[in-house]
Design an enzyme around this catalytic site. Structure first.
Site, PDB file in Angstrom:
ATOM      1  N   CYS A 181      -9.963   5.791  22.930  1.00 40.08           N
ATOM      2  CA  CYS A 181     -10.274   6.624  24.091  1.00 40.08           C
ATOM      3  C   CYS A 181      -9.130   6.464  25.080  1.00 40.08           C
ATOM      4  O   CYS A 181      -8.795   5.341  25.466  1.00 40.08           O
ATOM      5  CB  CYS A 181     -11.592   6.179  24.728  1.00 40.08           C
ATOM      6  SG  CYS A 181     -11.930   6.994  26.307  1.00 40.08           S
ATOM      7  N   ASP A 189     -13.289 -28.494   5.365  1.00 40.79           N
ATOM      8  CA  ASP A 189     -12.525 -27.269   5.177  1.00 40.79           C
ATOM      9  C   ASP A 189     -11.517 -27.142   6.314  1.00 40.79           C
ATOM     10  O   ASP A 189     -11.782 -26.545   7.360  1.00 40.79           O
ATOM     11  CB  ASP A 189     -13.473 -26.066   5.166  1.00 40.79           C
ATOM     12  CG  ASP A 189     -12.804 -24.821   4.603  1.00 40.79           C
ATOM     13  OD1 ASP A 189     -11.702 -24.948   4.039  1.00 40.79           O
ATOM     14  OD2 ASP A 189     -13.377 -23.725   4.722  1.00 40.79           O
ATOM     15  N   TYR A 218      -9.335 -40.002   5.344  1.00 43.33           N
ATOM     16  CA  TYR A 218     -10.084 -40.342   4.142  1.00 43.33           C
ATOM     17  C   TYR A 218      -9.291 -41.130   3.100  1.00 43.33           C
ATOM     18  O   TYR A 218      -9.813 -41.472   2.043  1.00 43.33           O
ATOM     19  CB  TYR A 218     -10.638 -39.076   3.484  1.00 43.33           C
ATOM     20  CG  TYR A 218      -9.592 -38.021   3.184  1.00 43.33           C
ATOM     21  CD1 TYR A 218      -8.583 -38.222   2.240  1.00 43.33           C
ATOM     22  CD2 TYR A 218      -9.614 -36.803   3.855  1.00 43.33           C
ATOM     23  CE1 TYR A 218      -7.638 -37.264   1.976  1.00 43.33           C
ATOM     24  CE2 TYR A 218      -8.670 -35.822   3.594  1.00 43.33           C
ATOM     25  CZ  TYR A 218      -7.684 -36.056   2.652  1.00 43.33           C
ATOM     26  OH  TYR A 218      -6.737 -35.111   2.394  1.00 43.33           O
ATOM     27  N   LYS A 232     -16.202 -32.621   1.660  1.00 44.19           N
ATOM     28  CA  LYS A 232     -14.880 -31.994   1.590  1.00 44.19           C
ATOM     29  C   LYS A 232     -14.707 -31.089   2.812  1.00 44.19           C
ATOM     30  O   LYS A 232     -15.230 -29.981   2.865  1.00 44.19           O
ATOM     31  CB  LYS A 232     -14.741 -31.187   0.300  1.00 44.19           C
ATOM     32  CG  LYS A 232     -13.346 -30.619   0.084  1.00 44.19           C
ATOM     33  CD  LYS A 232     -13.244 -29.925  -1.267  1.00 44.19           C
ATOM     34  CE  LYS A 232     -11.855 -29.373  -1.493  1.00 44.19           C
ATOM     35  NZ  LYS A 232     -11.483 -28.343  -0.514  1.00 44.19           N
ATOM     36  N   CYS A 235     -12.594   5.642  31.843  1.00 44.59           N
ATOM     37  CA  CYS A 235     -13.702   5.265  30.950  1.00 44.59           C
ATOM     38  C   CYS A 235     -14.331   3.977  31.475  1.00 44.59           C
ATOM     39  O   CYS A 235     -13.636   2.955  31.646  1.00 44.59           O
ATOM     40  CB  CYS A 235     -13.184   5.054  29.539  1.00 44.59           C
ATOM     41  SG  CYS A 235     -14.422   4.422  28.394  1.00 44.59           S
ATOM     42  N   LYS A 268     -16.917 -27.600  -5.682  1.00 46.78           N
ATOM     43  CA  LYS A 268     -16.839 -26.509  -4.712  1.00 46.78           C
ATOM     44  C   LYS A 268     -18.193 -25.809  -4.606  1.00 46.78           C
ATOM     45  O   LYS A 268     -18.784 -25.423  -5.613  1.00 46.78           O
ATOM     46  CB  LYS A 268     -15.778 -25.482  -5.140  1.00 46.78           C
ATOM     47  CG  LYS A 268     -14.377 -26.061  -5.288  1.00 46.78           C
ATOM     48  CD  LYS A 268     -13.826 -26.622  -4.008  1.00 46.78           C
ATOM     49  CE  LYS A 268     -13.413 -25.560  -3.028  1.00 46.78           C
ATOM     50  NZ  LYS A 268     -12.172 -24.857  -3.351  1.00 46.78           N
ATOM     51  N   CYS A 289     -15.711   9.670  22.999  1.00 42.90           N
ATOM     52  CA  CYS A 289     -15.972   8.280  23.371  1.00 42.90           C
ATOM     53  C   CYS A 289     -17.461   8.071  23.658  1.00 42.90           C
ATOM     54  O   CYS A 289     -18.056   8.836  24.426  1.00 42.90           O
ATOM     55  CB  CYS A 289     -15.148   7.914  24.609  1.00 42.90           C
ATOM     56  SG  CYS A 289     -15.510   6.278  25.265  1.00 42.90           S
ATOM     57  N   GLU A 302     -17.761 -37.982  -0.901  1.00 47.00           N
ATOM     58  CA  GLU A 302     -17.432 -37.649   0.489  1.00 47.00           C
ATOM     59  C   GLU A 302     -17.540 -36.144   0.703  1.00 47.00           C
ATOM     60  O   GLU A 302     -17.389 -35.357  -0.236  1.00 47.00           O
ATOM     61  CB  GLU A 302     -15.995 -38.077   0.812  1.00 47.00           C
ATOM     62  CG  GLU A 302     -15.707 -39.541   0.588  1.00 47.00           C
ATOM     63  CD  GLU A 302     -14.215 -39.831   0.681  1.00 47.00           C
ATOM     64  OE1 GLU A 302     -13.641 -39.600   1.761  1.00 47.00           O
ATOM     65  OE2 GLU A 302     -13.630 -40.258  -0.321  1.00 47.00           O
TER      66      GLU A 302
END
Length: 667
Positions: free
Chosen positions: A422, A117, A222, A115, A427, A310, A404, A113
Site C-alpha cells: 500500500c 539445538d 558437555y 541434544k 494509511c 533424532k 489495502c 544427554e
C-alpha cells in the site's frame, strides 16, 4: 588511591562479580539483587577507568568488545570436533548398543544427554584464562569467535585449573531471547529467524560483539577436546568436573546400564521436551568409560562410542479457517493463516505465517483446507502441506485484494518484489507502525513509548503523525488507562529530551526506505543539517561511498514529498534538533594522513580518552580496529602499551606516540 590499593580493590570486585555471575547465570540462584551487581560493576568500571593499565581481558567489564571485527580468523582444532552418527528409531539404538558391546570386552554403561539445538563451539583456557573460543567448522578448521562467546554470561572468563584445557559445548538461544529478538525484527519489518538455532548461529557470526551481547545467548558444556592434566575415568566424572570448575552443564543427564533404560530416557524426553525453556532435537548416547571409548575408536566421520537419536519432526493437522492481512510500516501486506487451535510441541497454535501470495499459490492453499503444520525445531509454526485428499469441494481459493484492507487504497507490486504494497502515505496501519518505529531505540529512543502505548494513543486519536507526539498534554494523558502521574511525567520528559537527539536519530526515525541506522549516521555526518540533506541531489548522494543508487533514489523521492516537507517544518517549530551533533567529518584532502588507513589504539593517553581518539581519527578518514594484524597501517601507543605494541613491532607496523597523533589531529 595508589596503584597497589587500586589493584587490591579491583581483584576483590572481580572475584565478587564472578561469584555473583556464576550464581545468577550458571546456578540460576542469585544471592543479591540485580541493583547490587550493577553497583559493584559500576565501581569496578570506575576504578579501571582511573587505572586503565590494570584492565585485563578476563575482567567482567571486558565481556563486550569495543570494536567490530573485520572478519573471523581460521583456527585449527588440536583434537578434531567430529560429528555424531544418527539413530532414528529404537532398532537403530539397539544396533548401536550391540556394536559398542561387541567392540570391547568389559561390560558397558552409557550416559544419555539432551541434544541441544544450537551451535557447537570449543573454549580453550590456558592457566585458568579463556584465550580462545571457536566454532566447530568442518571439524578440523573452525573460526575464532572469542569476542562473541565472551558476551555469553554463563561462560567463565577464568577457571581454577592450570595448564591447557579445551572444553566443548553447545551455544544456544533460549525461547525467551528468541521470541524477544523476533518481536524486535517484526517491529523493524525484517524477516524473522525461522528457529532458535539459526538465530544463535547468526548471532555468533556477527562481526560486532555488541549485537551478540544484546541477543542473550546461553551455553551448556558437555565434553572436552584437549586436557593436559586430566586423570578421570568416565564421561560422567568429566561432567561433574566441568561443573566443579564453574562451567554450566545440563543437569538433565542420566547413567544407563541397559538399552531399555536408554529407551526410557528417550521416551521420557520425547514427551517432556515442550516443557523446556530451550530447543532440543534429540538425545545423545555415549559410552561412559573413557578407556572403552578409546578401544571403540572412530570411523572416518564419527566416534563409534556415541550416537545421536533424532526426534521425528512434530507435525499436527488442523483446518485453515481464514487468511488475515496485516499492513506493515512500509505498506507491505502480509497474509497470515488463522487456524483451528491445535497443540504442537507443547503450545496451542492458532496462526501460521504464509509470507506472501506467491507461497499461497505455490502450495495451492485454500480457505477451509485441512493443513499439516509443524513446529519441530521452529518456534514459528508453518504450513508443511495441504491434505488435498480431505477436500470436500467447499474450499475457497484465496485472492489477495486489489485494495489495502486498512485504508482502501490500491495495492501495487513494485519492480522485483513479490510483496503487494500500500503506497498511501495516510494509511492508518502504516502511520501507527511508523510511529512505533520513530520512538524505537535505534531511532528517537523515547522511553515509555512502546508499541502498546503508541497503539493506545493512536486508538484514542491523540496522535496521528510524528509531530503529534510533541504536542501531547499531561491532562489528556492522565485520562488514559494505566497512566498515573509519575509515568505521565516521565513520558513527557522523555519526549522533551528526544528533541536534543543528533540528526541521525531523526533521520532513521523518519523511516526512509533503505536507510538504516548506519546509513542515517553517514548522511548526517556528510550533510550536517536536515536542510542540506533535503537539497541534496541524486548525484550528491551517490558520491558517498556507502550510498547506492536505490537508497539515493529513495532519499530524493522522500524529501520531494510535500507532506515530508510540511512535517519537517512542524518538527523544527516544535523544537526538534535538525543538526548533526557527533564528531565533524573533515575532507580527505585536509587530513590525508589517516585517509584509508587502518589504525589500532593501545595504552593510556593523557589528552584523549579512547573514544575521543577513535572519533577524531574516524572523522579524518581513518578506520580504528581493536587488534593488530597484517592489515594494520598504524599503531598509536600510549603509556603502558602491552602485547599490541609487541605484535606491531614483530609485524613491522608503523608506530606513533600520542604527541604524533596530537600533531596530526591539530594539523
Amino acid at each position: 588511591m595508589d596503584k597497589q590499593q587500586a589493584q587490591k580493590e579491583i581483584n576483590e570486585l572481580r572475584e565478587l562479580l564472578n561469584q555473583y555471575g556464576y550464581e545468577y547465570y550458571v546456578l540460576d540462584k542469585p544471592t543479591v539483587p540485580d541493583a547490587e551487581y550493577d553497583r559493584k560493576l559500576q565501581e569496578l568500571t570506575k576504578l579501571e577507568a582511573e587505572f586503565p593499565e590494570l584492565i585485563t581481558e578476563d575482567s567482567p567489564t571486558q565481556r563486550v568488545g569495543g570494536e567490530p571485527l573485520e572478519g573471523f580468523q581460521k583456527v585449527e582444532h588440536i583434537v578434531p570436533m567430529m560429528s555424531l552418527g544418527n539413530a532414528f528409531d529404537e532398532q537403530d539404538l539397539r544396533d548401536f548398543v550391540r556394536r559398542a558391546s561387541q567392540g570391547t570386552n568389559d561390560k558397558i554403561s552409557f550416559v544419555c544427554e539432551l541434544k541441544i539445538d544450537g551451535l557447537a563451539v570449543s573454549l580453550t583456557y590456558e592457566n585458568g584464562r579463556l584465550v580462545r573460543g571457536a566454532t566447530r567448522g568442518d571439524g578440523t578448521i573452525g573460526e575464532d569467535i572469542t569476542s562473541n562467546l565472551k558476551t555469553i554470561r554463563s561462560i567463565p572468563l577464568t577457571i581454577k585449573e592450570t595448564g591447557r584445557i579445551e572444553v566443548r559445548g553447545e551455544a544456544f538461544m533460549p525461547h525467551k531471547s528468541f521470541l524477544a529478538l523476533n518481536e524486535a525484527k517484526k517491529e523493524r519489518e525484517e524477516e524473522p529467524f525461522a528457529n532458535p538455532r539459526n538465530a544463535a548461529a547468526g548471532s555468533l557470526r556477527q562481526l560486532d560483539p555488541k549485537i551478540a551481547a544484546r541477543r542473550h545467548l546461553d551455553i551448556y558444556l558437555y565434553g572436552v577436546g584437549e586436557w593436559q592434566a586430566e586423570a578421570l575415568e568416565t564421561h560422567s566424572e568429566r561432567l561433574n568436573k566441568l561443573k566443579e570448575l564453574g562451567f554450566k552443564t545440563n543437569p538433565e543427564w542420566k547413567k544407563c546400564k541397559t538399552v531399555e533404560e536408554v529407551m526410557e530416557f528417550v521416551e521420557y524426553w520425547t514427551k517432556e521436551r515442550p516443557n523446556l525453556s530451550y530447543e532440543i532435537d534429540g538425545i545423545v548416547i555415549k559410552v561412559d568409560n573413557l578407556k572403552q571409548q578409546e578401544e571403540l575408536g572412530f570411523t572416518a566421520k564419527s566416534p563409534r562410542w556415541a550416537i545421536a537419536y533424532k526426534f521425528p519432526a512434530e507435525e499436527a493437522i488442523t483446518k485453515l479457517t481464514a487468511i488475515e492481512l496485516n499492513v506493515g510500516r512500509t505498506g507491505v501486506v502480509t497474509p497470515t493463516a488463522i487456524l483451528e487451535p491445535v497443540k504442537v510441541a507443547g503450545t496451542t497454535v492458532q496462526r501460521a505465517t504464509l509470507h506472501n501470495e506467491d507461497l499461497i499459490r505455490e502450495q495451492d492453499i485454500r480457505i477451509g483446507d485441512t493443513l499439516v503444520i509443524k513446529k519441530a525445531g521452529d518456534i514459528i509454526p508453518k504450513v508443511v502441506r495441504v491434505m488435498e485428499e480431505k477436500r470436500t469441494g467447499e474450499e475457497e481459493e484465496f485472492h489477495m485484494p486489489e485494495n489495502c484492507p486498512e485504508c482502501g487504497n490500491e495495492l501495487v507490486r513494485l519492480e522485483e518484489e513479490v510483496a503487494l504494497r500500500c503506497i498511501n502515505p495516510n494509511c492508518p496501519a502504516q502511520l501507527k507502525e511508523g510511529l512505533i518505529h520513530f520512538v524505537s531505540r535505534d531511532a528517537m529512543n523515547i522511553d515509555g513509548l512502546g508499541e502498546k502505548v503508541i497503539t493506545q494513543l493512536f486508538r484514542e486519536k491523540l496522535i496521528h503523525t510524528i509531530a503529534d507526539l510533541y504536542r501531547l498534554k499531561k491532562d489528556e494523558l492522565l485520562e488514559l488507562e494505566r497512566m498515573g502521574e509519575k509515568s505521565v511525567n516521565n513520558l513527557l520528559q522523555a519526549i522533551e529530551d528526544s528533541k536534543e537527539n543528533s540528526l541521525e536519530k531523526l533521520l532513521f526515525g523518519l523511516g526512509i526506505r533503505y536507510v538504516g541506522s548506519k546509513a542515517a549516521r553517514t548522511l548526517a555526518m556528510e550533510f550536517e543539517t536536515m536542510e542540506n540533506l533535503q537539497q541534496a541531489s541524486f548525484e550528491d548522494l551517490i558520491a558517498i561511498d556507502e550510498i547506492g543508487d536505490k537508497m539515493a533514489d529513495a532519499i530524493v523521492k522522500h524529501f520531494a514529498e510535500e507532506k515530508v516537507t510540511n512535517l519537517l517544518e512542524e518538527l523544527q517549530q516544535l523544537g526538534i534538533n535538525m543538526a548533526y551533533k557527533g564528531p565533524k567529518q573533515t575532507t580527505v584532502e585536509e587530513d590525508a594522513v589517516f585517509a584509508g588507513k587502518t589504525i589500532v589504539l593501545t595504552g593510556k593517553m593523557e589528552n584523549y580518552t579512547r573514544n575521543e581518539a577513535k572519533e577524531l581519527i574516524e572523522a579524518r578518514g581513518g578506520s580504528v580496529t581493536g587488534s593488530v594484524s597484517k592489515k594494520t597501517d598504524l599503531l598509536i601507543a600510549g603509556e603502558d602499551a602491552g602485547s599490541k605494541l609487541e605484535k606491531a613491532e614483530k609485524l613491522g607496523v608503523a608506530i606513533w606516540n600520542e604527541q604524533q597523533l596530537k600533531s596530526a589531529i591539530e594539523g
